[in-house]
Design a protein around this motif. Structure first.
Motif, PDB file in Angstrom:
ATOM      1  N   ALA A  93      15.927  41.676  37.072  1.00 17.38           N
ATOM      2  CA  ALA A  93      15.626  42.426  35.848  1.00 17.38           C
ATOM      3  C   ALA A  93      16.587  42.028  34.730  1.00 17.38           C
ATOM      4  CB  ALA A  93      15.696  43.929  36.097  1.00 17.38           C
ATOM      5  N   LYS A  94      17.782  41.559  35.103  1.00 19.97           N
ATOM      6  CA  LYS A  94      18.788  41.159  34.120  1.00 19.97           C
ATOM      7  C   LYS A  94      18.598  39.717  33.663  1.00 19.97           C
ATOM      8  CE  LYS A  94      22.396  43.898  36.515  1.00 19.97           C
ATOM      9  NZ  LYS A  94      23.147  44.738  35.589  1.00 19.97           N
ATOM     10  N   GLU A  95      18.272  38.832  34.626  1.00 16.20           N
ATOM     11  CA  GLU A  95      18.156  37.401  34.340  1.00 16.20           C
ATOM     12  C   GLU A  95      17.534  36.729  35.553  1.00 16.20           C
ATOM     13  OE1 GLU A  95      18.017  35.589  31.647  1.00 16.20           O
ATOM     14  OE2 GLU A  95      20.101  35.086  31.163  1.00 16.20           O
ATOM     15  N   THR A  96      16.960  35.562  35.352  1.00 15.95           N
ATOM     16  CA  THR A  96      16.536  34.710  36.453  1.00 15.95           C
ATOM     17  C   THR A  96      17.124  33.322  36.228  1.00 15.95           C
ATOM     18  OG1 THR A  96      14.523  33.951  35.329  1.00 15.95           O
ATOM     19  CG2 THR A  96      14.340  35.971  36.667  1.00 15.95           C
ATOM     20  N   ILE A  97      17.019  32.497  37.244  1.00 14.26           N
ATOM     21  CA  ILE A  97      17.474  31.113  37.090  1.00 14.26           C
ATOM     22  C   ILE A  97      16.719  30.447  35.946  1.00 14.26           C
ATOM     23  CG2 ILE A  97      17.513  28.852  38.215  1.00 14.26           C
ATOM     24  CD1 ILE A  97      17.870  30.520  40.901  1.00 14.26           C
ATOM     25  N   LYS A  98      15.420  30.719  35.859  1.00 12.48           N
ATOM     26  CA  LYS A  98      14.603  30.113  34.799  1.00 12.48           C
ATOM     27  C   LYS A  98      15.062  30.587  33.425  1.00 12.48           C
ATOM     28  CE  LYS A  98      11.132  27.687  33.128  1.00 12.48           C
ATOM     29  NZ  LYS A  98       9.740  27.888  33.534  1.00 12.48           N
ATOM     30  N   THR A  99      15.158  31.904  33.223  1.00 12.50           N
ATOM     31  CA  THR A  99      15.518  32.405  31.883  1.00 12.50           C
ATOM     32  C   THR A  99      16.963  32.071  31.532  1.00 12.50           C
ATOM     33  OG1 THR A  99      16.075  34.619  32.761  1.00 12.50           O
ATOM     34  CG2 THR A  99      13.820  34.280  31.945  1.00 12.50           C
ATOM     35  N   GLY A 100      17.854  32.130  32.514  1.00  9.89           N
ATOM     36  CA  GLY A 100      19.249  31.786  32.239  1.00  9.89           C
ATOM     37  C   GLY A 100      19.410  30.335  31.851  1.00  9.89           C
ATOM     38  N   SER A 101      18.655  29.463  32.525  1.00 10.64           N
ATOM     39  CA  SER A 101      18.756  28.036  32.194  1.00 10.64           C
ATOM     40  C   SER A 101      18.099  27.726  30.857  1.00 10.64           C
ATOM     41  CB  SER A 101      18.157  27.185  33.305  1.00 10.64           C
ATOM     42  OG  SER A 101      16.762  27.345  33.406  1.00 10.64           O
ATOM     43  N   LEU A 102      17.028  28.440  30.524  1.00  8.44           N
ATOM     44  CA  LEU A 102      16.422  28.277  29.201  1.00  8.44           C
ATOM     45  C   LEU A 102      17.396  28.709  28.104  1.00  8.44           C
ATOM     46  CD1 LEU A 102      12.796  29.553  29.888  1.00  8.44           C
ATOM     47  CD2 LEU A 102      13.407  27.246  29.121  1.00  8.44           C
ATOM     48  N   ALA A 103      18.109  29.806  28.347  1.00  9.72           N
ATOM     49  CA  ALA A 103      19.113  30.260  27.382  1.00  9.72           C
ATOM     50  C   ALA A 103      20.210  29.220  27.227  1.00  9.72           C
ATOM     51  CB  ALA A 103      19.697  31.596  27.834  1.00  9.72           C
ATOM     52  N   ALA A 104      20.636  28.621  28.338  1.00 10.41           N
ATOM     53  CA  ALA A 104      21.660  27.579  28.278  1.00 10.41           C
ATOM     54  C   ALA A 104      21.168  26.395  27.449  1.00 10.41           C
ATOM     55  CB  ALA A 104      22.026  27.130  29.685  1.00 10.41           C
ATOM     56  N   ALA A 105      19.931  25.964  27.706  1.00 10.87           N
ATOM     57  CA  ALA A 105      19.385  24.839  26.946  1.00 10.87           C
ATOM     58  C   ALA A 105      19.307  25.168  25.463  1.00 10.87           C
ATOM     59  CB  ALA A 105      18.005  24.474  27.484  1.00 10.87           C
ATOM     60  N   ARG A 106      18.929  26.404  25.145  1.00 14.42           N
ATOM     61  CA  ARG A 106      18.862  26.803  23.732  1.00 14.42           C
ATOM     62  C   ARG A 106      20.237  26.767  23.077  1.00 14.42           C
ATOM     63  NH1 ARG A 106      18.578  32.047  20.716  1.00 14.42           N
ATOM     64  NH2 ARG A 106      17.726  31.435  18.697  1.00 14.42           N
ATOM     65  N   GLY A 107      21.275  26.949  23.851  1.00  9.84           N
ATOM     66  CA  GLY A 107      22.625  26.872  23.310  1.00  9.84           C
ATOM     67  C   GLY A 107      23.205  25.477  23.284  1.00  9.84           C
ATOM     68  N   GLY A 108      22.431  24.480  23.744  1.00  9.92           N
ATOM     69  CA  GLY A 108      22.927  23.111  23.759  1.00  9.92           C
ATOM     70  C   GLY A 108      23.600  22.706  25.057  1.00  9.92           C
ATOM     71  N   TYR A 109      23.540  23.578  26.071  1.00 15.82           N
ATOM     72  CA  TYR A 109      24.143  23.263  27.369  1.00 15.82           C
ATOM     73  C   TYR A 109      23.159  22.472  28.227  1.00 15.82           C
ATOM     74  CZ  TYR A 109      27.882  26.536  26.269  1.00 15.82           C
ATOM     75  OH  TYR A 109      28.949  27.159  25.669  1.00 15.82           O
ATOM     76  N   THR A 110      23.676  21.462  28.895  1.00 12.89           N
ATOM     77  CA  THR A 110      22.854  20.680  29.817  1.00 12.89           C
ATOM     78  C   THR A 110      23.355  20.762  31.254  1.00 12.89           C
ATOM     79  OG1 THR A 110      24.132  18.700  29.249  1.00 12.89           O
ATOM     80  CG2 THR A 110      22.068  19.074  28.038  1.00 12.89           C
ATOM     81  N   THR A 111      24.573  21.223  31.450  1.00  8.93           N
ATOM     82  CA  THR A 111      25.129  21.447  32.789  1.00  8.93           C
ATOM     83  C   THR A 111      25.864  22.778  32.791  1.00  8.93           C
ATOM     84  OG1 THR A 111      25.404  19.080  33.245  1.00  8.93           O
ATOM     85  CG2 THR A 111      26.718  20.597  34.567  1.00  8.93           C
ATOM     86  N   VAL A 112      25.545  23.630  33.758  1.00  6.08           N
ATOM     87  CA  VAL A 112      26.224  24.916  33.896  1.00  6.08           C
ATOM     88  C   VAL A 112      26.575  25.133  35.361  1.00  6.08           C
ATOM     89  CG1 VAL A 112      25.000  25.920  31.928  1.00  6.08           C
ATOM     90  CG2 VAL A 112      24.103  26.271  34.245  1.00  6.08           C
ATOM     91  N   ALA A 113      27.549  25.996  35.591  1.00  2.08           N
ATOM     92  CA  ALA A 113      27.930  26.362  36.953  1.00  2.08           C
ATOM     93  C   ALA A 113      27.708  27.860  37.128  1.00  2.08           C
ATOM     94  CB  ALA A 113      29.387  25.999  37.217  1.00  2.08           C
ATOM     95  N   ALA A 114      26.899  28.204  38.131  1.00  3.59           N
ATOM     96  CA  ALA A 114      26.464  29.591  38.329  1.00  3.59           C
ATOM     97  C   ALA A 114      27.383  30.302  39.316  1.00  3.59           C
ATOM     98  CB  ALA A 114      25.023  29.613  38.828  1.00  3.59           C
ATOM     99  N   MET A 115      27.857  31.469  38.898  1.00  2.57           N
ATOM    100  CA  MET A 115      28.747  32.276  39.721  1.00  2.57           C
ATOM    101  C   MET A 115      27.986  32.907  40.900  1.00  2.57           C
ATOM    102  SD  MET A 115      31.867  32.117  39.003  1.00  2.57           S
ATOM    103  CE  MET A 115      32.983  31.495  37.736  1.00  2.57           C
ATOM    104  N   PRO A 116      28.718  33.275  41.962  1.00  2.00           N
ATOM    105  CA  PRO A 116      28.055  33.702  43.191  1.00  2.00           C
ATOM    106  C   PRO A 116      27.840  35.209  43.333  1.00  2.00           C
ATOM    107  CG  PRO A 116      30.366  33.390  43.649  1.00  2.00           C
ATOM    108  CD  PRO A 116      30.175  33.085  42.173  1.00  2.00           C
ATOM    109  N   ASN A 117      28.015  35.970  42.228  1.00  2.00           N
ATOM    110  CA  ASN A 117      27.815  37.419  42.385  1.00  2.00           C
ATOM    111  C   ASN A 117      26.342  37.777  42.238  1.00  2.00           C
ATOM    112  OD1 ASN A 117      28.073  36.797  39.652  1.00  2.00           O
ATOM    113  ND2 ASN A 117      29.006  38.761  39.122  1.00  2.00           N
ATOM    114  N   VAL A 118      25.569  37.264  43.188  1.00  2.69           N
ATOM    115  CA  VAL A 118      24.148  37.573  43.332  1.00  2.69           C
ATOM    116  C   VAL A 118      23.976  38.268  44.682  1.00  2.69           C
ATOM    117  CG1 VAL A 118      23.333  35.727  41.831  1.00  2.69           C
ATOM    118  CG2 VAL A 118      23.753  35.239  44.250  1.00  2.69           C
ATOM    119  N   ILE A 119      22.754  38.733  44.957  1.00  6.49           N
ATOM    120  CA  ILE A 119      22.519  39.505  46.180  1.00  6.49           C
ATOM    121  C   ILE A 119      21.382  38.855  46.970  1.00  6.49           C
ATOM    122  CG2 ILE A 119      21.972  41.791  47.113  1.00  6.49           C
ATOM    123  CD1 ILE A 119      22.848  42.900  44.327  1.00  6.49           C
TER     124      ILE A 119
END
Length: 427
Positions: free
Chosen positions: A71-97
């Motif tokens: 409900a907060k974010e998905t891999i798809k929406t988070g990566s789209l947000a990163a691309a919109r900010g000009g990011y092409t490589t990101v590292a995802a933190m492990p506080n998922v369930i």
């Protein structure tokens, strides 16, 4: 063979902007310079006249919330947000369930990242089982399964012996321990920095020592073990001092600072506003200036967003109840360019170094951080001259929890390419 040609863009050459063309063939940069004639069989020409063409940005600290909190974010929406900010490589933190604390779980999450993300996603594993307590994960097995580094981000490792053993294990594998530094016994249930603003608002405060005490402990442990110890989202002037001294002593310590800690202080919190609640909290103006100085003198190595989306309903609550965190992927470059480069405090080359070159180099990300022939065509094109307003309805993240909505900025992203393919294009 797919060929793209970016014409007439302004690129950083020896720290200064110069007009360059970039030829891309099958996702790889094959030529950079003032190419005299359009290459034969070019499928697509991108005219970047008047625009800044950069290597893609690199963010070593994002939260994608999937699995478990989509409900907060998905891999798809988070990566789209990163691309919109000009990011092409990101590292995802492990506080998922559930947390990626076993080889099976991290393999599944890496596969999901590769399936759903429009940018390159590197995946952290946890330091301890379920990101808490003192039971260490199998570091060797997690590295073999593809872990980028180890972090319990969102929580500090509370027991010195646990961190010591974690650093020993990571050092043997030449892997980084990436720490959210926070001594829980020193936070006192606070929701913002302990200072004049918290007293004025009657909100419980978090003292700076909660961060600095743990960093001081950890740099001693890093020195003893030889581990690469990376400090997340540094916020306090005393922490900068500890890191500076540790570097001078030869400890392998690196550090990041978030855009919001560079841009804001607790003096900006004039009411009970959860859009300004993050962990670590916005600290004093003196701390903010120390962070800027730490970047300029090399004590702090890089800028990382700590992109932390939450639902609108969660952030509509009082600071006493709302979760910590703000989004950052879509606003970071434009805000920092506008507030620091246009005002002459930073150069554009420094900003790109902190947002791309340094994170790639510090973490040994071979395929990112550099605009060079032979490198993957991970590129961002920014408009440095046109003003725009940050609007929540334009966000591609599910999270709208940004204190920068309404700001007028320069440096909006026009186009982001990942492996030569369009990951984001401005409307």
């Amino acid at each position: 063979m797919t060929k793209r040609l970016i014409k007439n863009g302004q690129c950083l050459v020896n720290g200064h902007l110069a007009v360059q063309d970039i030829l891309i063939e099958d996702g790889i940069i094959t030529a950079i310079g003032q190419l005299s004639n359009p290459q034969p069989a070019v499928n697509k020409i991108i005219d970047a006249q008047g625009l800044f063409v950069s290597q893609g940005l690199v963010d070593v600290h994002v939260h994608f919330r999937e699995p478990g909190q989509t409900a907060k974010e998905t891999i798809k929406t988070g990566s789209l947000a990163a691309a919109r900010g000009g990011y092409t490589t990101v590292a995802a933190m492990p506080n998922v369930i559930p947390t990626p604390d076993t080889p099976e779980r991290i393999k599944a999450l890496i596969a999901k990242n590769e399936q759903d993300a429009v940018v390159h996603v590197l995946q952290y594993a946890t330091i301890t089982t379920d990101r808490g307590g003192d039971e260490l994960v199998d570091f060797e097995a997690l590295k073999a399964a593809g872990a980028f580094a180890f972090s319990n981000d969102g929580n500090g490792v509370q027991t010195s012996g646990t961190m010591y053993k974690a650093m020993q294990a990571a050092a043997e594998l030449n892997m980084a321990v990436v720490a959210h530094a926070e001594d829980d016994s020193l936070t006192y249930g606070g929701v913002m920095h302990e200072g004049d603003s918290s007293k004025r608002l009657g909100l419980p405060g978090i003292p700076s020592v909660s961060e600095t005490a743990q960093v001081a402990r950890d740099v001693v442990l890093a020195g003893a073990t030889g581990a690469h110890y990376h400090v997340c989202h540094v916020s306090a002037k005393e922490t900068v001092q500890v890191i500076r001294a540790a570097k001078q002593a030869g400890v392998h310590v690196t550090a990041e600072v978030s855009p919001h800690h560079l841009l804001l202080s607790d003096a900006d919190i004039t009411s009970d506003n959860a859009m300004l609640k993050m962990n670590p909290p916005l600290r004093s103006e003196t701390d903010r200036q120390a962070l800027i100085q730490g970047l300029l003198d090399g004590t702090i190595d890089m800028i990382a967003t700590d992109h932390a989306p939450h639902t609108d309903a969660e952030k509509a609550q009082s600071m006493l109840k709302a979760p910590f965190g703000i989004t950052g992927s879509e606003t970071a470059f434009a805000m920092l360019y506008t507030k620091f480069v246009k005002t002459g405090q930073f150069s554009l080359a420094q900003l790109i170094n902190w947002m791309s070159v340094a994170p790639a180099d510090v973490f040994g990300i071979q395929t990112a951080g550099h605009l060079a022939v032979g490198a993957p065509a991970d590129l961002a094109i920014f408009d440095l001259t046109t003003a725009s307003e940050i609007k929540r309805e334009d966000f591609l993240s599910k999270g709208h929890n940004s204190p920068f909505v309404g700001e007028t900025v320069y440096g909006g992203t026009k186009l982001t390419l990942v492996d030569g393919e369009v990951a984001y294009r401005a409307k």
